[in-house]
Write a protein that holds these residues in place. Structure first.
Motif, PDB file in Angstrom:
ATOM      1  N   ARG A   1       1.279  -1.191  -0.058  1.00 41.77           N
ATOM      2  CA  ARG A   1      -0.087  -0.115   0.022  1.00 41.77           C
ATOM      3  C   ARG A   1       0.526   1.341  -0.135  1.00 41.77           C
ATOM      4  O   ARG A   1       2.287   1.135   0.389  1.00 41.77           O
ATOM      5  CB  ARG A   1      -1.566  -0.298   1.480  1.00 41.77           C
TER       6      ARG A   1
ATOM      7  N   SER B   1      -0.285  10.905   3.162  1.00 41.43           N
ATOM      8  CA  SER B   1      -1.995  12.039   4.406  1.00 41.43           C
ATOM      9  C   SER B   1      -1.296  13.583   3.167  1.00 41.43           C
ATOM     10  O   SER B   1      -0.031  13.922   2.614  1.00 41.43           O
ATOM     11  CB  SER B   1      -0.781  13.437   5.328  1.00 41.43           C
TER      12      SER B   1
ATOM     13  N   LEU C   1       9.314   6.870   9.477  1.00 43.70           N
ATOM     14  CA  LEU C   1       8.776   6.049   9.589  1.00 43.70           C
ATOM     15  C   LEU C   1       9.340   4.887  10.618  1.00 43.70           C
ATOM     16  O   LEU C   1       8.768   4.301  11.351  1.00 43.70           O
ATOM     17  CB  LEU C   1       7.533   5.331   8.988  1.00 43.70           C
TER      18      LEU C   1
HETATM   19  N1  GLU Z   1       0.661   8.782   6.225  1.00 44.22           N
HETATM   20  C1  GLU Z   1       2.048   8.918   6.576  1.00 44.22           C
HETATM   21  C2  GLU Z   1       2.791   9.632   5.747  1.00 44.22           C
HETATM   22  O1  GLU Z   1       2.571  10.504   5.055  1.00 44.22           O
HETATM   23  C3  GLU Z   1       2.651   7.401   5.984  1.00 44.22           C
HETATM   24  C4  GLU Z   1       2.375   6.508   6.893  1.00 44.22           C
HETATM   25  C5  GLU Z   1       2.586   4.863   6.352  1.00 44.22           C
HETATM   26  O2  GLU Z   1       3.104   4.885   4.999  1.00 44.22           O
HETATM   27  O3  GLU Z   1       2.706   4.285   7.097  1.00 44.22           O
HETATM   28  O4  GLU Z   1       3.944  10.508   6.466  1.00 44.22           O
END
Ligand code: GLU
Length: 311
Positions: free
Chosen positions: A7, A11, A211
């Motif tokens: 996936r 954001s 992350l």
């Molecule tokens: N929504 C997060 C971002 O744009 C990424 C989340 C993820 O890939 O787990 O930094």
């Protein structure tokens, strides 16, 4: 054997830029090169940060790049009930507690004698003070709950990242009791991402190394909620000349439809995939087709950040 399902979870705080294209492309290639599915999820739960039109702009750029997704796009903003149900389940684990502390109080806190964090009091990544466990054993008289946290006492978690190698984190001393429901009433990213990855049947998470430090928290929540474990691969993050992650805040320019193929070539080079000179001038679909056939996760640089090749 579980089929591969990956996936991309942007954001919608701004348009797709080189940094987010790298994450989209890396996860797409890993999925498609293995005959897997690839889903898109809009992480718009934090609606105060949402920028109107950004989600549609991101999807339009993905399409222009030929990065086609399977199924419907999932929008976190429509899933509050599902997160609330998971939050209820966390309440039965004995690890969830209400916290009355303001940010200011945490920043000003001195560590109690019986501190949970005798060694590190600061989070190395954010520079913020680690929550000292103040409300772990109940709220002080007269205090009202603001946020809800997970008690991470004695929790050390490790995993083998397919790019970055073995990662281990002591949640108690490196992170501290973390928030799953915020003082503004919103469910935190850490909870939403875990619930959604499980519900979408994701098997492989390929995303930016910014992350990496969140992964042990997410694994901890997966275990508390009885959800399946995932495989992880964290790509280098694209940084600008000042060493800052490309983002809307650092004025990263949007990938335009006209520059889709050029941007894909640059993102491939960034990911160590050495596209041949013959692909310069090819259209986006030809570039992707070559990349899918030649994808090598082992060639991705094993670092957390690299200078962007296109800004
Ligand atoms: N929504 C997060 C971002 O744009 C990424 C989340 C993820 O890939 O787990 O930094």
């Amino acid at each position: 054997m579980t089929a591969y399902r990956g996936r991309f979870a942007p954001s919608p705080t701004g348009p797709l830029h080189f940094g987010s294209l790298v994450a989209a492309l890396g996860s797409w290639l890993d999925a498609r090169s293995r005959g897997g599915e690839w889903l898109v999820r809009m992480e718009d739960i934090d609606w105060p940060r949402r920028v109107s039109g950004a989600a549609d702009a991101i999807l339009a750029t993905l399409e222009a790049c030929g990065l086609e997704w399977d199924g419907e796009v999932l929008y976190q903003s429509r899933r509050t009930d599902v997160y609330a149900a998971a939050f209820e389940r966390l309440g039965t684990t004995g690890r969830l507690f209400a916290c009355a502390c303001t940010r200011r109080e945490i920043a000003d806190s001195t560590l109690p004698d019986s501190s949970a964090h005798p060694v590190h009091a600061f989070d190395a990544a954010s520079g913020e003070k680690i929550y000292p466990g103040t409300c772990r054993n109940g709220l002080a008289p007269g205090r009202l709950p603001r946020s809800w946290r997970i008690n991470v006492a004695n929790t050390v978690l490790g995993f083998n990242d397919l790019i970055q190698g073995h990662i281990e984190q002591n949640l108690e001393s490196d992170i501290g009791d973390f928030v799953v429901k915020r003082a503004d009433g919103l469910f935190a990213y850490q909870l939403a991402v875990v619930v959604d990855d499980a519900e979408q049947g994701i098997t492989d998470v390929v995303r930016g190394a910014d992350l990496l430090d969140s992964t042990p928290r997410q694994m901890h929540l997966q275990r508390l909620l009885g959800l399946p474990a995932l495989r992880y691969a964290h790509l280098p993050v694209a940084v600008n000349a000042q060493g800052e992650k490309l983002s809307k805040q650092t004025y990263a320019p949007a990938i335009t439809v006209r520059k889709a193929a050029e941007a894909l070539n640059a993102a491939l080079a960034f990911l160590g995939q050495a596209p041949p000179a013959g692909l310069v001038g090819a259209d986006a679909r030809e570039v992707l087709d070559w990349a899918r056939r030649h994808w090598s996760i082992g060639a991705v640089p094993r670092v957390r950040a690299l200078p962007a090749l296109m800004v």
